[in-house]
Design an enzyme around this catalytic site. Structure first.
Site, PDB file in Angstrom:
ATOM      1  N   TRP A  75       1.222  -1.771   0.031  1.00 40.92           N
ATOM      2  CA  TRP A  75      -0.510  -0.217   0.184  1.00 40.92           C
ATOM      3  C   TRP A  75       1.040   1.672   0.079  1.00 40.92           C
ATOM      4  CZ3 TRP A  75      -4.589  -1.162  -1.179  1.00 40.92           C
ATOM      5  CH2 TRP A  75      -5.668  -2.126  -1.415  1.00 40.92           C
ATOM      6  N   SER A  97       6.444   6.942  -1.330  1.00 42.07           N
ATOM      7  CA  SER A  97       7.176   5.469   0.699  1.00 42.07           C
ATOM      8  C   SER A  97       6.071   4.768   0.319  1.00 42.07           C
ATOM      9  CB  SER A  97       6.547   6.059   1.915  1.00 42.07           C
ATOM     10  OG  SER A  97       7.287   5.578   2.939  1.00 42.07           O
ATOM     11  N   SER A  98       6.064   3.290   0.823  1.00 44.40           N
ATOM     12  CA  SER A  98       4.728   2.448   1.230  1.00 44.40           C
ATOM     13  C   SER A  98       5.216   1.487   2.116  1.00 44.40           C
ATOM     14  CB  SER A  98       5.392   1.657  -0.232  1.00 44.40           C
ATOM     15  OG  SER A  98       5.968   0.958  -0.225  1.00 44.40           O
ATOM     16  N   SER A  99       4.051   0.344   2.818  1.00 48.10           N
ATOM     17  CA  SER A  99       4.090  -0.460   3.664  1.00 48.10           C
ATOM     18  C   SER A  99       4.216  -1.879   2.186  1.00 48.10           C
ATOM     19  CB  SER A  99       2.995  -0.759   3.774  1.00 48.10           C
ATOM     20  OG  SER A  99       2.856  -1.574   5.349  1.00 48.10           O
TER      21      SER A  99
END
Length: 379
Positions: A75, A97-99
Site C-alpha cells: 500500500w 514511500s509504501s508499506s
C-alpha cells in the site's frame, strides 16, 4: 474488532506461510502478533489508471479497512512527497514511500538468515511495519532502523509506539549506515541500491550479512544476500525472486530534459529487443548499460544513457528490427552483446548470478561463477 483483527492476522500469516514456504516459524508468530493497521495511518493510495487515488479509513468503514490492512498487498503511503492522508484528490507521480506487502517483508528476513540475538540495522524504516516484525523477533534493543525522510520517520515512530515498540530510530541517509551502533550481524535494506554502499561493509562484522535489492534505472532489480568474509571480501548469489523496491533516494535517476530521438547510425539488430521484457533479460541489459533508462514508444524500445546522453532506439521492420544509435556510447551494442552471451549460455534465471565486492571495493556481478561473464556495478 480485537478478535476479528487477530483472525485476520492469522489468515495473513497462513497465506504468507503458503507463499514463502517459511523455514523459520518465528516470522509467522511475528506476523500473527503485529497489528498492521497501526502502520497504515488514516489513508493509503491505490492505483487508478495512471494516477494514485487516496483511500481513507474513515470513509471505507472499519471492516473494509481491516481487510485492506491484512491483504498481502503493498500500500503506497506517499506519492511525490505527499502523504495519502494529506491528498485531497488523486495524484499523478511516483510513489515515494509504501508499506511493503508482508510476504516480501518476511521473505527478505528469511533470506537474511536472521537468528535470535542478532543485532540488525534496517535501511528504510518506512511505515515501521517491518521494523516491528524485527523487534518482535529480536527485541527492540537489537534493532536500529534509519529513515531518510524526517516526516516519514516521525510517523513511523508514532506507529511503532502505538504497537508497543521503541527501537533505535535514526533520521539520516541510510546509504551511510549508522556507525554509532556498529558492528551489526546483519544489514537489511527495504529499498533498492545501484551498488552496495561501502559504509554497510564497514559496519557489518566478519561473517555478517547484507541483504538488499540491487536495482537501477532500466528498471530491473534482484534480491541478494552478501556474506562478509574475514578477508574483507563480500559475496553472494541472487535469489531469483521477482521483487521490485523503490530505489534509495540518493540513487534515484536525476532529472533530465524531454527526450528527442536522433537518427544516428543505423544497423540491423541481431535479436528481438523485447528480450529486455524478460525478468532476467532486463537485468542483464541493465548490467550492460548501468546508467541507462528504458522507455517504450509503441512496440519500439528506447535506451537513453543519463551520464552521456547517448541513445539507442529500435524500429520494427517486416523481417526483424533495426536499431538507431547516437552519442559516444553504442548502447545497443553493449546490451545486445550481453543478451546474446546470456542467451547462448541457455538464458539462466537470475539465481545463476552473484556479486563479489573485492577488498579494493570494486563490485562485480557475474554469471554462473566469479570466473564467468561479469559486469562492474556503477560507483
Amino acid at each position: 474488532m480485537t478478535a476479528e483483527a487477530a483472525a485476520l492476522r492469522r489468515a495473513l500469516a497462513e497465506r504468507i506461510a503458503e507463499k514463502v514456504s517459511l523455514a523459520d516459524p518465528a516470522w509467522r508468530v511475528a506476523v500473527e502478533a503485529i497489528p498492521r493497521e497501526c502502520f497504515l495511518g488514516a489513508a493509503v493510495f491505490r492505483p487508478n489508471g495512471s494516477s494514485w487515488e487516496p483511500v481513507r479509513r474513515v470513509e471505507s468503514g472499519e471492516e473494509a479497512w481491516m481487510r485492506l490492512a491484512y491483504s498481502d498487498e503493498t500500500w503506497v503511503t506517499q506519492v511525490e512527497g505527499i502523504r495519502a492522508a494529506d491528498a485531497a484528490v488523486s495524484l499523478v507521480g511516483n510513489p515515494t514511500s509504501s508499506s511493503t506487502l508482508p510476504s516480501l517483508v518476511v521473505r527478505m528476513l528469511e533470506v537474511a538468515g536472521i537468528r535470535d540475538g542478532d543485532k540488525v540495522l534496517e535501511i528504510g524504516t518506512g511505515t515501521g511495519y517491518s521494523t516491528a516484525i524485527l523487534c518482535h523477533r529480536l527485541g527492540e534493543e537489537n534493532v536500529t532502523s534509519i529513515e531518510y525522510d524526517a516526516g516519514i520517520a516521525r510517523q513511523a515512530a508514532e506507529n511503532l509506539g502505538a504497537a508497543g515498540y521503541a527501537p533505535n530510530l535514526v533520521v539520516g541517509d541510510g546509504l551511510l549506515g549508522h556507525k554509532e551502533g556498529a558492528e551489526y550481524d546483519a544489514v537489511i535494506a527495504t529499498c533498492a541500491v545501484r551498488h552496495i554502499p561501502v559504509p554497510w561493509l564497514w559496519q557489518v562484522r566478519d561473517g555478517g550479512s547484507i541483504t538488499t535489492a540491487v536495482g537501477g534505472w532500466l528498471p530491473a532489480s534482484g534480491l541478494v544476500r552478501l556474506a562478509l568474509a574475514d578477508d574483507d571480501i563480500a559475496s553472494g548469489r541472487f535469489t531469483g525472486d521477482r521483487i521490485s523496491y523503490m530505489l534509495a533516494r540518493p540513487h534515484e535517476r536525476p532529472p533530465h530534459p524531454v527526450f528527442h530521438r536522433y537518427e544516428g547510425e543505423t544497423r540491423r539488430s541481431r535479436l528481438d529487443p523485447h528480450l529486455t521484457d524478460d525478468w532476467t533479460g532486463g537485468f542483464v541489459a541493465q548490467l550492460a548499460a548501468p546508467s541507462a533508462e528504458l522507455m517504450t514508444a509503441g512496440d519500439n524500445v528506447i535506451l537513453r544513457d543519463i551520464a552521456t546522453g547517448s541513445q539507442a532506439w529500435t524500429e520494427a521492420t517486416k523481417d526483424g528490427w533495426i536499431v538507431h544509435q547516437h552519442g559516444p556510447l553504442r548502447l545497443w551494442d553493449q546490451v545486445e552483446g550481453a543478451l546474446m552471451a546470456w542467451r547462448e549460455a541457455g538464458s539462466p534465471d537470475q539465481s545463476a548470478f552473484g556479486i563479489t565486492v573485492a577488498a579494493d571495493l570494486t563490485q562485480t556481478v557475474w554469471a554462473e561463477n566469479p570466473e564467468g561473464p561479469s559486469w562492474r556495478l556503477p560507483a
